[in-house]
Design a protein around this motif. Sequence first.
Motif, PDB file in Angstrom:
ATOM      1  N   UNK A 285      -8.309   1.297   2.733  1.00 14.83           N
ATOM      2  CA  UNK A 285      -8.311   1.221   1.273  1.00 14.83           C
ATOM      3  C   UNK A 285      -7.374   2.206   0.585  1.00 14.83           C
ATOM      4  N   UNK A 286      -7.084   3.340   1.235  1.00 13.47           N
ATOM      5  CA  UNK A 286      -6.333   4.401   0.547  1.00 13.47           C
ATOM      6  C   UNK A 286      -5.036   4.718   1.283  1.00 13.47           C
ATOM      7  N   UNK A 287      -4.014   5.189   0.566  1.00 11.97           N
ATOM      8  CA  UNK A 287      -2.753   5.558   1.216  1.00 11.97           C
ATOM      9  C   UNK A 287      -2.930   6.746   2.153  1.00 11.97           C
ATOM     10  N   UNK A 288      -2.071   6.823   3.159  1.00  7.52           N
ATOM     11  CA  UNK A 288      -2.227   7.832   4.205  1.00  7.52           C
ATOM     12  C   UNK A 288      -2.231   9.254   3.658  1.00  7.52           C
ATOM     13  N   UNK A 289      -1.376   9.532   2.667  1.00  6.06           N
ATOM     14  CA  UNK A 289      -1.282  10.907   2.171  1.00  6.06           C
ATOM     15  C   UNK A 289      -2.537  11.348   1.425  1.00  6.06           C
ATOM     16  N   UNK A 290      -3.373  10.377   0.967  1.00  7.80           N
ATOM     17  CA  UNK A 290      -4.585  10.716   0.213  1.00  7.80           C
ATOM     18  C   UNK A 290      -5.832  10.754   1.082  1.00  7.80           C
ATOM     19  N   UNK A 291      -5.719  10.312   2.330  1.00  2.00           N
ATOM     20  CA  UNK A 291      -6.909  10.131   3.173  1.00  2.00           C
ATOM     21  C   UNK A 291      -7.656  11.436   3.438  1.00  2.00           C
TER      22      UNK A 291
END
Length: 335
Positions: A285-291
């Motif tokens: 659901x979320x971009x890699x940099x925000x995980x």
Amino acid sequence: MPVRRLLPDNFTLCLIATVIGASLLPCRGAAADVFEWLTKLAIALLFFLHGAKLSREAVVAGLTNWRLHITVLASTFVLFPLLGMLLKPVLTPLVTPALYVGILFLCTLPSTVQSSIAFTSIARGNVSAAVCSASASSLIGIVVTPLLTGLVLQAHGQGAMSWHSVGEIVLQLFVPFVAGQVAQRWLGGWVQRHRPLVGLVDQGSILLVVYTAFSAAVLQGLWKQLPLSVLGGLLVVNAVLLAAALLVTRYGSRALGFDRKDEITIVFCGSKKSLASGVPMANVLFPAHALGMIVLPLMLFHQMQLMTCAVLARRYAERADKYEVAATVDSATVD
């Protein structure tokens, strides 16, 4: 309560080691691409094995206690999101905006399966109902969690969840799960006999996601954005959410007229959030940099709920022992 029971388990220690490893040696470039594909394959295998393991007969047999199951699902998918939104004025001063998104995501997740059943059993609750409720929560969460996440984030101006993300959830999690259910007649017995394998895939997939997530977050300057004061604030936020859920499920179940065994099931199934489901879903659901920021609240909540529920389960068990002794004495007196 022995101190050792409050110490982190081996898997939690592995999570801590993985975060440290990602902080010191983050994967990047071609290695990051390899880890991303390995993670997707491990998650697909995980949900396939869970589909092959989950007994349809056990779920159908437990559906008769529909009031209990609705109460658990309401706690998981209604109470928690409402708490996350209504407590925003209290919670947001303690954490960063990115961590608050992780908290909202945490609030939309399904309940755990294994630990909910285990704690219900220790506390002398309704184990068959716990099996049904926890399993249903996990299955329903595959569809409900991404939809709830989108609604909650949109309501708080964090941006809407795209239908592409929902489709990714269906493709990566639901399709393998259904395939496992279809293959259950051939593989179900083998999977039941090799439970450690499912546990290994379960924990291995989570560790892979955590490593890739924190690698990307570290490269984006995670620890510079996360001082100790914010970590302390996150612990307080998790404690507030967990305490509110435990109090509402305990006294709410009594107000609704449930007996002691059903109360125990509602408390332990309705107050937990699944790390095993949450980490793979966040990965989609979320971009890699925000995980890293997204899964950190869940990782801390996971350990906090295990420690707290271990204490509660034993207190319930001790109380049950006292009731049994008192009932035996009363019966002997009447005789």
